[in-house]
Motif scaffolding. Structure first.
Motif, PDB file in Angstrom:
ATOM      1  N   ASP A  64      31.826 -14.815  15.697  1.00 17.79           N
ATOM      2  CA  ASP A  64      31.823 -13.467  15.113  1.00 17.79           C
ATOM      3  C   ASP A  64      32.522 -12.494  16.018  1.00 17.79           C
ATOM      4  N   VAL A  65      33.273 -11.602  15.431  1.00 23.42           N
ATOM      5  CA  VAL A  65      33.729 -10.459  16.198  1.00 23.42           C
ATOM      6  C   VAL A  65      33.218  -9.190  15.519  1.00 23.42           C
ATOM      7  N   ASP A  66      32.101  -9.323  14.814  1.00 29.92           N
ATOM      8  CA  ASP A  66      31.568  -8.131  14.165  1.00 29.92           C
ATOM      9  C   ASP A  66      31.124  -7.162  15.240  1.00 29.92           C
ATOM     10  N   ARG A  67      30.950  -5.936  14.836  1.00 30.85           N
ATOM     11  CA  ARG A  67      30.618  -4.947  15.846  1.00 30.85           C
ATOM     12  C   ARG A  67      29.265  -4.314  15.529  1.00 30.85           C
ATOM     13  N   PRO A  68      28.211  -4.843  16.137  1.00 35.49           N
ATOM     14  CA  PRO A  68      26.877  -4.305  15.823  1.00 35.49           C
ATOM     15  C   PRO A  68      26.795  -2.832  16.200  1.00 35.49           C
ATOM     16  N   ALA A  69      25.989  -2.095  15.430  1.00 40.38           N
ATOM     17  CA  ALA A  69      25.861  -0.660  15.718  1.00 40.38           C
ATOM     18  C   ALA A  69      24.918  -0.411  16.886  1.00 40.38           C
ATOM     19  N   ILE A  70      24.202  -1.451  17.336  1.00 41.90           N
ATOM     20  CA  ILE A  70      23.276  -1.219  18.454  1.00 41.90           C
ATOM     21  C   ILE A  70      24.022  -1.202  19.789  1.00 41.90           C
ATOM     22  N   THR A  71      23.476  -0.439  20.712  1.00 43.57           N
ATOM     23  CA  THR A  71      24.041  -0.416  22.064  1.00 43.57           C
ATOM     24  C   THR A  71      22.883  -0.640  23.043  1.00 43.57           C
ATOM     25  N   LEU A  72      23.197  -0.653  24.331  1.00 45.62           N
ATOM     26  CA  LEU A  72      22.140  -0.903  25.318  1.00 45.62           C
ATOM     27  C   LEU A  72      21.003   0.106  25.215  1.00 45.62           C
ATOM     28  N   ALA A  73      21.307   1.303  24.721  1.00 43.41           N
ATOM     29  CA  ALA A  73      20.260   2.321  24.603  1.00 43.41           C
ATOM     30  C   ALA A  73      19.177   1.887  23.618  1.00 43.41           C
ATOM     31  N   ASP A  74      19.497   0.965  22.730  1.00 42.15           N
ATOM     32  CA  ASP A  74      18.515   0.511  21.747  1.00 42.15           C
ATOM     33  C   ASP A  74      17.632  -0.610  22.273  1.00 42.15           C
ATOM     34  N   VAL A  75      17.998  -1.166  23.422  1.00 43.08           N
ATOM     35  CA  VAL A  75      17.200  -2.251  23.987  1.00 43.08           C
ATOM     36  C   VAL A  75      16.088  -1.634  24.823  1.00 43.08           C
ATOM     37  N   GLY A  76      14.846  -1.953  24.462  1.00 42.76           N
ATOM     38  CA  GLY A  76      13.709  -1.369  25.170  1.00 42.76           C
ATOM     39  C   GLY A  76      13.494  -2.072  26.498  1.00 42.76           C
ATOM     40  N   GLY A  77      13.275  -1.300  27.562  1.00 43.06           N
ATOM     41  CA  GLY A  77      12.957  -1.889  28.874  1.00 43.06           C
ATOM     42  C   GLY A  77      14.120  -2.687  29.438  1.00 43.06           C
ATOM     43  N   LEU A  78      13.791  -3.784  30.138  1.00 43.84           N
ATOM     44  CA  LEU A  78      14.788  -4.687  30.722  1.00 43.84           C
ATOM     45  C   LEU A  78      15.839  -3.949  31.547  1.00 43.84           C
ATOM     46  N   GLU A  79      15.371  -2.960  32.308  1.00 41.36           N
ATOM     47  CA  GLU A  79      16.308  -2.116  33.063  1.00 41.36           C
ATOM     48  C   GLU A  79      17.131  -2.919  34.059  1.00 41.36           C
ATOM     49  N   GLU A  80      16.459  -3.871  34.738  1.00 41.21           N
ATOM     50  CA  GLU A  80      17.169  -4.664  35.739  1.00 41.21           C
ATOM     51  C   GLU A  80      18.288  -5.490  35.083  1.00 41.21           C
ATOM     52  N   VAL A  81      17.970  -6.065  33.931  1.00 36.01           N
ATOM     53  CA  VAL A  81      18.964  -6.884  33.224  1.00 36.01           C
ATOM     54  C   VAL A  81      20.150  -6.008  32.802  1.00 36.01           C
ATOM     55  N   LYS A  82      19.843  -4.826  32.277  1.00 38.10           N
ATOM     56  CA  LYS A  82      20.917  -3.915  31.867  1.00 38.10           C
ATOM     57  C   LYS A  82      21.798  -3.554  33.055  1.00 38.10           C
ATOM     58  N   LYS A  83      21.137  -3.298  34.190  1.00 36.55           N
ATOM     59  CA  LYS A  83      21.889  -2.911  35.382  1.00 36.55           C
ATOM     60  C   LYS A  83      22.838  -4.045  35.788  1.00 36.55           C
ATOM     61  N   ARG A  84      22.305  -5.257  35.802  1.00 29.69           N
ATOM     62  CA  ARG A  84      23.138  -6.390  36.223  1.00 29.69           C
ATOM     63  C   ARG A  84      24.288  -6.625  35.236  1.00 29.69           C
TER      64      ARG A  84
END
Ligand SMILES: Nc1ncnc2c1ncn2[C@@H]1O[C@H](COP(=O)(O)OP(=O)(O)OP(=O)(O)O)[C@@H](O)[C@H]1O
Ligand SMILES: [Mg+2]
Length: 425
Positions: free
Chosen positions: A134-154
C-alpha cells in the motif's frame, strides 16, 4: 544586496576557495536572497573540510528550513479534501444529536485545536506503486498515537528527522539506511504507530503485510519480496514497513516439520536487506512482530534489522490519551477517563478501543429502546468493562520466560526492565 554584488563575491571565492569566512558570508547572503539550495552547496563545501563548524551547521539548519518552506517538504499542509488527524471529532454532528436528544450534550473533553496535518514529502506515489503493498496515506499522524513517547522519539531520530532534513542529516554524517524491528504484545500499537509514520511521510512510506505476499506458486514469494524492495528503492528516500514479519521469517527451529520455502524466503529477505548497504542508501526498513524470539537470528544482525524497539502496553497516561481519542468522535455524558484508565491496567490499545466501541453499542441499544439518543455514560462503560479482559497478560507471561531463560545476548534488556518494574520477575 543585489545579485550583481553576490556574483562579485562568488568570483572572489573562486580565486580563494579555501577562505572559509568568505564562503560563510557568501552562504549567508545567498540565504538572505532566498537562494537556499546554492547556500546549502556552499555550506556543504565548508563541512567537508571542517565538519564541526557549528556556525555552518546552524546555517544549514536554517537553509534547510527555508528550502522546505519553499518546496513544502516538512511543513506540509493537508491536501484539499484530505482529513487532518482529528477530523473525526469534528465529523460528529453535535447539533443534530442535541436536537434529537432535546438537550445539550457536554462538550467533548478532547480539545478541538486545529491539527497541523501531515507534512507532505514530494515523492510520486505512482513511482512507488504496486499491487503488493500500500502507498495509501492514512490521515493519522504520531499525534494520534497515545503514549509511547520513547518509541515516538526513537522513530523521529532514526528516520523522520533525517527524511525531513536530508541536508542536516548529511552534515552529521547520518544517512538514511538500516532497519528497525518494533515488537511487543498484540494490540499495543505497532501497526497503528507505523500507519501514523505513514501519515507523516505520505508516499515515502510503503507497507507490505507479510501474510499477504504469499503465493501459492513456489518461488513467487521471493519474487514478490524482491519486487517490493525494488519499488521501495526506486522511491528512496523511503521507509518500507514489513508488518507481521514473523510470517515469513520464523526460525527453522520454531517450525513444525520441514519448511524449505520459509528458508528461501528468509534468504531472499537477507539478500534484500544486505543490498541495502550498497544500493539502497535512503531506504529504511521498519518491521513489526509480536514474536521477536521466533525470528531468524540472521535477520537481526548488524546492518539488517539491527535495532529493536519495544512497544509496551499503554501506561496510565497513555490509556487516558487512547480513551480520549476513541471517545472524541462519539456523544458522551459524564465520562471520567481518569477513572477508566485507572481500572484498565494491562489493557492494550485495542482492548481500550473495544471498551469504547462496546460502551457505544450499549448506548445505541438503549437509545433505540428509548427512542431518543442516549449519550455514552459511565454505566455503559462499566457494563463493557465487565465483559472485556486485558489481552496483554498472556504475552507478558511468555515474555517472562524469554527474559529469564533466553536473554543471553541482552536483546531483551528493555523488556526485562519493564517486567521487573511491573514486579513480574
Ligand atoms: N498507542 C495507541 N494509541 C491509540 N490507539 C491505539 C494505540 N495502540 C493501539 N491502539 C488501537 O488499537 C488498535 C490495534 O493496534 P495495532 O493493530 O497497532 O496493534 P499491533 O501492536 O499491531 O498488534 P498485533 O501484534 O496484533 O499486530 C489500533 O488500530 C488502534 O485503534
Ligand atoms: Mg499489527
Amino acid at each position: 544586496m543585489n545579485s550583481a554584488a553576490i556574483d562579485g563575491l562568488l568570483a572572489a571565492l573562486e580565486r580563494v576557495p579555501d577562505n572559509v569566512p568568505l564562503r560563510i558570508n557568501v552562504a549567508k547572503l545567498l540565504l538572505q536572497a532566498g537562494r537556499h539550495s546554492e547556500a546549502i552547496d556552499h555550506l556543504n563545501i565548508i563541512l567537508e573540510v571542517d565538519a564541526a563548524n557549528t556556525e555552518t551547521i546552524q546555517l544549514l539548519v536554517d537553509a534547510s528550513a527555508g528550502l522546505s518552506s519553499v518546496t513544502g517538504a516538512g511543513h506540509g499542509i493537508p491536501e484539499p479534501g484530505e482529513a487532518p488527524g482529528k477530523q473525526a471529532s469534528r465529523d460528529f454532528d453535535w447539533h443534530r444529536a442535541e436536537q434529537e436528544l432535546g438537550q445539550s450534550l457536554p462538550a467533548p473533553f478532547v480539545s478541538d485545536e486545529s491539527h497541523p496535518g501531515p507534512p507532505a514529502l514530494a515523492i510520486d506515489g505512482d513511482r512507488a506503486g504496486g499491487a503488493l503493498f500500500d502507498v495509501d496515506r492514512p490521515a493519522i499522524t504520531l499525534a494520534d498515537v497515545g503514549g509511547l513517547e520513547e518509541v515516538k522519539k526513537r522513530l523521529n531520530e532514526s528516520f523522520l528527522d533525517p527524511m525531513r532534513n536530508p541536508e542536516v542529516a548529511k552534515a552529521f554524517g547520518k544517512s538514511l539506511r538500516g532497519g528497525l524491528l518494533l515488537y511487543g504484545p498484540p494490540g499495543c500499537g505497532k501497526t497503528f504507530m507505523a500507519r501514523a509514520v505513514a501519515g507523516e511521510l505520505g508516499a515515502a512510506f510503503m507497507t507490505a503485510t507479510m501474510t499477504d505476499i504469499f503465493d501459492k506458486f513456489i518461488g513467487e514469494t521471493e519474487k514478490n519480496l524482491h519486487e517490493i524492495f525494488e519499488a521501495a528503492r526506486r522511491a528512496a528516500p523511503a521507509v518500507l514497513f514489513l508488518d507481521e514479519i514473523d510470517a515469513v521469517a520464523t526460525k527453522r527451529s520454531a517450525l513444525s516439520g520441514g519448511a524449505a520455502w520459509m528458508r528461501q524466503t528468509v534468504n531472499q529477505l537477507l539478500l534484500e536487506l544486505d543490498s541495502m548497504d550498497s544500493q539502497n542508501d535512503g531506504l529504511f526498513v521498519l518491521a513489526a512482530t509480536n514474536q521477536p524470539w521466533d525470528i531468524d537470528n540472521a535477520l537481526l544482525r548488524p546492518g539488517r534489522l539491527d535495532r529493536m524497539l519495544l512497544v509496551l502496553p499503554p501506561d496510565r497516561a497513555a490509556r487516558e490519551a487512547i480513551l480520549k481519542h476513541h471517545f472524541s468522535s462519539r456523544p458522551i455524558a459524564g465520562i471520567d477517563v481518569q477513572k477508566i484508565a485507572s481500572r484498565t491496567e494491562d489493557f492494550s490499545g485495542a482492548d481500550l478501543e473495544h471498551v469504547v466501541t462496546s460502551a457505544a453499542e450499549k448506548a445505541m441499544t438503549e437509545s433505540l429502546r428509548r427512542g431518543s439518543v442516549q449519550a455514552i455514560s459511565m454505566s455503559h462503560v462499566n457494563e463493557a468493562l465487565k465483559e472485556i479482559r486485558p489481552s496483554t497478560r498472556q504475552w507478558l507471561q511468555m515474555a517472562r520466560n524469554v527474559v529469564e531463560f533466553g536473554n543471553t545476548s541482552g536483546a531483551y534488556d528493555d523488556l526485562g526492565l519493564y517486567l521487573r518494574f511491573r514486579k513480574m520477575i
